[in-house]
Design a protein around this motif. Structure first.
Motif, PDB file in Angstrom:
ATOM      1  N   VAL A 123      45.118   6.482  73.256  1.00 26.62           N
ATOM      2  CA  VAL A 123      46.362   6.735  72.285  1.00 26.62           C
ATOM      3  C   VAL A 123      46.052   5.504  71.222  1.00 26.62           C
ATOM      4  O   VAL A 123      45.850   5.646  69.676  1.00 26.62           O
ATOM      5  N   MET A 124      45.212   3.827  71.402  1.00 27.33           N
ATOM      6  CA  MET A 124      45.439   2.908  71.037  1.00 27.33           C
ATOM      7  C   MET A 124      44.867   3.020  70.056  1.00 27.33           C
ATOM      8  O   MET A 124      43.439   3.721  69.824  1.00 27.33           O
ATOM      9  N   ASN A 125      44.433   2.111  68.917  1.00 25.24           N
ATOM     10  CA  ASN A 125      43.311   1.651  68.034  1.00 25.24           C
ATOM     11  C   ASN A 125      43.001   0.558  68.288  1.00 25.24           C
ATOM     12  O   ASN A 125      42.761  -0.542  68.295  1.00 25.24           O
ATOM     13  N   GLU A 126      41.839   1.166  68.481  1.00 26.84           N
ATOM     14  CA  GLU A 126      41.095   0.195  68.595  1.00 26.84           C
ATOM     15  C   GLU A 126      39.874  -1.165  67.611  1.00 26.84           C
ATOM     16  O   GLU A 126      39.176  -2.429  68.246  1.00 26.84           O
ATOM     17  N   ARG A 127      40.317  -0.672  66.207  1.00 30.69           N
ATOM     18  CA  ARG A 127      39.808  -1.671  65.445  1.00 30.69           C
ATOM     19  C   ARG A 127      40.788  -2.714  65.208  1.00 30.69           C
ATOM     20  O   ARG A 127      41.254  -2.335  64.366  1.00 30.69           O
ATOM     21  N   VAL A 128      41.351  -3.373  65.637  1.00 33.04           N
ATOM     22  CA  VAL A 128      41.999  -5.194  66.048  1.00 33.04           C
ATOM     23  C   VAL A 128      41.369  -6.230  64.867  1.00 33.04           C
ATOM     24  O   VAL A 128      40.754  -6.138  64.783  1.00 33.04           O
ATOM     25  N   VAL A 129      42.419  -6.157  63.482  1.00 32.35           N
ATOM     26  CA  VAL A 129      42.402  -7.166  63.199  1.00 32.35           C
ATOM     27  C   VAL A 129      42.960  -7.953  63.648  1.00 32.35           C
ATOM     28  O   VAL A 129      44.234  -8.051  63.721  1.00 32.35           O
ATOM     29  N   SER A 130      42.235  -8.987  64.062  1.00 29.02           N
ATOM     30  CA  SER A 130      42.945 -10.591  64.208  1.00 29.02           C
ATOM     31  C   SER A 130      42.631 -11.473  64.126  1.00 29.02           C
ATOM     32  O   SER A 130      41.633 -11.704  62.753  1.00 29.02           O
ATOM     33  N   VAL A 131      43.201 -12.842  64.145  1.00 31.54           N
ATOM     34  CA  VAL A 131      42.682 -14.006  63.102  1.00 31.54           C
ATOM     35  C   VAL A 131      42.263 -15.372  64.098  1.00 31.54           C
ATOM     36  O   VAL A 131      42.647 -14.671  65.389  1.00 31.54           O
ATOM     37  N   SER A 132      41.321 -15.997  64.105  1.00 39.58           N
ATOM     38  CA  SER A 132      41.313 -17.494  64.460  1.00 39.58           C
ATOM     39  C   SER A 132      42.509 -18.016  64.978  1.00 39.58           C
ATOM     40  O   SER A 132      43.029 -18.591  63.820  1.00 39.58           O
ATOM     41  N   VAL A 133      42.628 -18.919  66.368  1.00 38.87           N
ATOM     42  CA  VAL A 133      43.125 -20.107  66.591  1.00 38.87           C
ATOM     43  C   VAL A 133      43.877 -20.457  65.704  1.00 38.87           C
ATOM     44  O   VAL A 133      44.698 -21.178  65.123  1.00 38.87           O
ATOM     45  N   GLY A 134      41.994 -21.094  64.777  1.00 40.01           N
ATOM     46  CA  GLY A 134      42.088 -22.667  64.308  1.00 40.01           C
ATOM     47  C   GLY A 134      41.921 -22.108  62.095  1.00 40.01           C
ATOM     48  O   GLY A 134      42.267 -22.782  61.536  1.00 40.01           O
ATOM     49  N   GLU A 135      42.049 -20.973  62.021  1.00 37.78           N
ATOM     50  CA  GLU A 135      41.861 -19.828  61.186  1.00 37.78           C
ATOM     51  C   GLU A 135      43.192 -20.289  59.909  1.00 37.78           C
ATOM     52  O   GLU A 135      44.471 -21.025  60.374  1.00 37.78           O
ATOM     53  N   ASP A 136      42.915 -21.047  58.658  1.00 30.27           N
ATOM     54  CA  ASP A 136      43.984 -22.169  57.933  1.00 30.27           C
ATOM     55  C   ASP A 136      45.247 -20.291  57.056  1.00 30.27           C
ATOM     56  O   ASP A 136      44.653 -19.311  57.322  1.00 30.27           O
ATOM     57  N   GLN A 137      46.644 -21.525  57.902  1.00 33.05           N
ATOM     58  CA  GLN A 137      47.735 -20.282  57.641  1.00 33.05           C
ATOM     59  C   GLN A 137      47.644 -19.862  56.368  1.00 33.05           C
ATOM     60  O   GLN A 137      48.317 -18.584  56.099  1.00 33.05           O
ATOM     61  N   GLU A 138      46.597 -20.323  55.180  1.00 28.59           N
ATOM     62  CA  GLU A 138      46.999 -19.442  54.018  1.00 28.59           C
ATOM     63  C   GLU A 138      46.272 -17.810  54.382  1.00 28.59           C
ATOM     64  O   GLU A 138      46.488 -17.003  53.109  1.00 28.59           O
ATOM     65  N   THR A 176      54.260 -13.213  63.140  1.00 28.71           N
ATOM     66  CA  THR A 176      54.614 -11.911  62.632  1.00 28.71           C
ATOM     67  C   THR A 176      55.528 -12.553  61.037  1.00 28.71           C
ATOM     68  O   THR A 176      55.007 -13.635  60.347  1.00 28.71           O
ATOM     69  N   VAL A 177      55.684 -10.928  59.879  1.00 27.57           N
ATOM     70  CA  VAL A 177      55.556 -11.116  58.687  1.00 27.57           C
ATOM     71  C   VAL A 177      56.680 -12.234  57.887  1.00 27.57           C
ATOM     72  O   VAL A 177      56.710 -12.741  57.067  1.00 27.57           O
ATOM     73  N   ASP A 224      57.625 -17.434  55.105  1.00 24.81           N
ATOM     74  CA  ASP A 224      57.677 -19.125  55.542  1.00 24.81           C
ATOM     75  C   ASP A 224      56.042 -20.079  55.170  1.00 24.81           C
ATOM     76  O   ASP A 224      56.435 -20.768  53.778  1.00 24.81           O
ATOM     77  N   VAL A 225      55.404 -19.231  55.009  1.00 25.05           N
ATOM     78  CA  VAL A 225      53.651 -20.012  54.393  1.00 25.05           C
ATOM     79  C   VAL A 225      53.608 -19.574  53.482  1.00 25.05           C
ATOM     80  O   VAL A 225      53.518 -20.905  53.027  1.00 25.05           O
ATOM     81  N   MET A 226      54.425 -18.443  53.241  1.00 20.90           N
ATOM     82  CA  MET A 226      53.894 -18.446  51.820  1.00 20.90           C
ATOM     83  C   MET A 226      54.496 -19.672  50.669  1.00 20.90           C
ATOM     84  O   MET A 226      54.394 -20.314  49.825  1.00 20.90           O
ATOM     85  N   GLU A 227      55.858 -19.254  50.752  1.00 21.21           N
ATOM     86  CA  GLU A 227      57.242 -20.153  50.186  1.00 21.21           C
ATOM     87  C   GLU A 227      56.750 -21.892  50.485  1.00 21.21           C
ATOM     88  O   GLU A 227      56.851 -22.127  49.560  1.00 21.21           O
ATOM     89  N   GLU A 228      55.728 -22.610  51.827  1.00 21.80           N
ATOM     90  CA  GLU A 228      54.551 -24.136  51.391  1.00 21.80           C
ATOM     91  C   GLU A 228      53.878 -23.899  50.717  1.00 21.80           C
ATOM     92  O   GLU A 228      54.457 -25.003  49.773  1.00 21.80           O
ATOM     93  N   GLU A 229      53.332 -23.136  50.477  1.00 18.03           N
ATOM     94  CA  GLU A 229      51.925 -23.457  50.159  1.00 18.03           C
ATOM     95  C   GLU A 229      52.245 -22.809  48.684  1.00 18.03           C
ATOM     96  O   GLU A 229      51.216 -24.140  48.176  1.00 18.03           O
ATOM     97  N   ALA A 230      52.844 -22.508  48.201  1.00 18.43           N
ATOM     98  CA  ALA A 230      53.509 -22.186  46.869  1.00 18.43           C
ATOM     99  C   ALA A 230      54.395 -23.497  46.330  1.00 18.43           C
ATOM    100  O   ALA A 230      53.717 -24.149  45.544  1.00 18.43           O
ATOM    101  N   SER A 231      54.816 -24.401  47.139  1.00 17.58           N
ATOM    102  CA  SER A 231      55.438 -25.640  46.948  1.00 17.58           C
ATOM    103  C   SER A 231      54.729 -26.661  46.199  1.00 17.58           C
ATOM    104  O   SER A 231      54.641 -27.761  45.792  1.00 17.58           O
ATOM    105  N   ASP A 232      53.957 -26.513  48.136  1.00 18.49           N
ATOM    106  CA  ASP A 232      52.857 -27.029  48.203  1.00 18.49           C
ATOM    107  C   ASP A 232      51.726 -27.434  46.564  1.00 18.49           C
ATOM    108  O   ASP A 232      51.380 -28.486  45.885  1.00 18.49           O
ATOM    109  N   ASP A 233      51.325 -26.525  46.193  1.00 20.48           N
ATOM    110  CA  ASP A 233      50.426 -26.168  44.821  1.00 20.48           C
ATOM    111  C   ASP A 233      51.554 -26.555  43.890  1.00 20.48           C
ATOM    112  O   ASP A 233      50.526 -26.852  42.971  1.00 20.48           O
ATOM    113  N   TYR A 234      52.582 -25.961  43.990  1.00 19.07           N
ATOM    114  CA  TYR A 234      53.709 -26.519  42.480  1.00 19.07           C
ATOM    115  C   TYR A 234      53.126 -28.568  42.507  1.00 19.07           C
ATOM    116  O   TYR A 234      53.131 -29.033  41.765  1.00 19.07           O
ATOM    117  N   SER A 235      53.710 -29.133  43.379  1.00 20.54           N
ATOM    118  CA  SER A 235      53.661 -30.329  44.099  1.00 20.54           C
ATOM    119  C   SER A 235      51.883 -30.432  43.321  1.00 20.54           C
ATOM    120  O   SER A 235      51.686 -31.699  42.202  1.00 20.54           O
TER     121      SER A 235
END
Ligand code: ATP
Ligand code: MG
Length: 278
Positions: free
Chosen positions: A201-216, A244-245, A250-261
């Motif tokens: 039943v499982m979906n075998e095409r799992v989308v994942s990220v590697s642990v060192g990936e940039d949060q953005e 989780t989403v 929180d990341v998006m908010e942080e990055e947006a305020s970084d970009d703004y600065s």
């Protein structure tokens, strides 16, 4: 509404003033932790210290998760250290790590010494990940099953794991080598027959990220794929955590305020006042 809020607030103050623990708990715990945190912030230190004795570490953890991490230090400093360590142990590991990163190293070390080994180990592992990487924002409270389990076995397992899991919408599937090989949604689990195998039943095409990936980049993927969570793996596809989403917001908010600065800094240089030719 406002009047109701005022009434609750009056009752809470009343309970605190009169040392009525039960009344305080009844009124305070009725509120959403976000609102509890807003009340908390407005109180004097002495009153907060009174409240720590009225609440369990788990209840205080819920409140702390809704306090701005830049302003959280005094709260953990004023708590009894053993209690504080218990509060950390009750928090989602990702939130605990975010907060511990705001405290000074000695204090962190002393909390980790008091904490029970399992909780401390999980947190120690997460403290190692570099800032703004997938590893630094992931949590280790995910649900995992083996590909060879039946749906029925998986559901039993999910039921025991659910209270502590960050999300139960996705259950991740690992093979004998503990590598991530699939994912199954709660919806898919519920609509499947009990005797079917997870691997069917499982979906075998799992989308994942590697642990060192940039949060953005992680944020971009969550947005593009529309998942409620993404698994985080090491270079051998071992499942290390999930993001989780709500953490992504929180990341998006942080990055947006970084970009703004950055933008503000750039426009500063260009402003007429700073311009040598003005
Ligand atoms: P659907 O939208 O298909 O009705 P759903 O609403 O139950 O499903 P969604 O969150 O939309 O659940 O997830 C859609 C599908 O994506 C699910 O079948 C789930 O198993 C799968 N899925 C979840 N996470 C991942 C992932 N990391 N990689 C690949 N697929 C995933
Ligand atoms: Mg969907």
């Amino acid at each position: 509404d406002d009047q109701e809020r005022q009434e609750v607030w009056t009752n809470i103050k009343d309970a605190l003033f009169n040392d009525h623990i039960d009344q305080f708990r009844a009124e305070f715990l009725e509120l959403h932790p976000y609102d509890q945190a807003r009340i908390f912030e407005g109180l004097d230190k002495e009153v907060r210290m009174q409240i720590y004795t009225y609440l369990s570490p788990e209840e205080v953890a819920d409140v702390m998760e809704h306090i701005d991490y830049d302003e959280i230090e005094p709260f953990f400093t004023e708590m009894d250290p053993t209690f504080a360590a218990q509060v950390f142990a009750e928090m989602s590991t990702d939130d605990a790590v975010d907060i511990l990163n705001e405290l000074d190293k000695d204090k962190v070390a002393s909390f980790l010494t008091i904490m029970d080994d399992d909780a401390a180990d999980e947190i120690k592992d997460l403290l190692h990940y570099e800032e703004k990487t997938a590893g630094s924002i992931m949590t280790t409270e995910f649900v995992v099953v083996k590909a060879g389990m039946t749906i029925k076995e998986a559901m039993v397992h999910l039921r025991t794991e659910a209270p502590d899991a960050e999300t139960i919408y996705y259950t991740y599937v690992i093979n004998e080598d503990k590598r991530l090989v699939g994912v199954i949604s709660l919806r898919d689990l519920i609509i499947s027959e009990e005797e079917w195998l997870i691997s069917d039943v499982m979906n075998e095409r799992v989308v994942s990220v590697s642990v060192g990936e940039d949060q953005e980049e992680v944020a971009r993927m969550v947005r593009d794929y529309d998942f409620l969570a993404l698994p985080v793996v090491d270079f051998q596809d071992h499942l290390l955590g999930i993001i989780t989403v709500d953490d992504i917001m929180d990341v998006m908010e942080e990055e947006a305020s970084d970009d703004y600065s950055k933008l503000a800094a750039v426009s500063d240089v260009d402003s007429p006042d700073d311009n040598a030719f003005a």
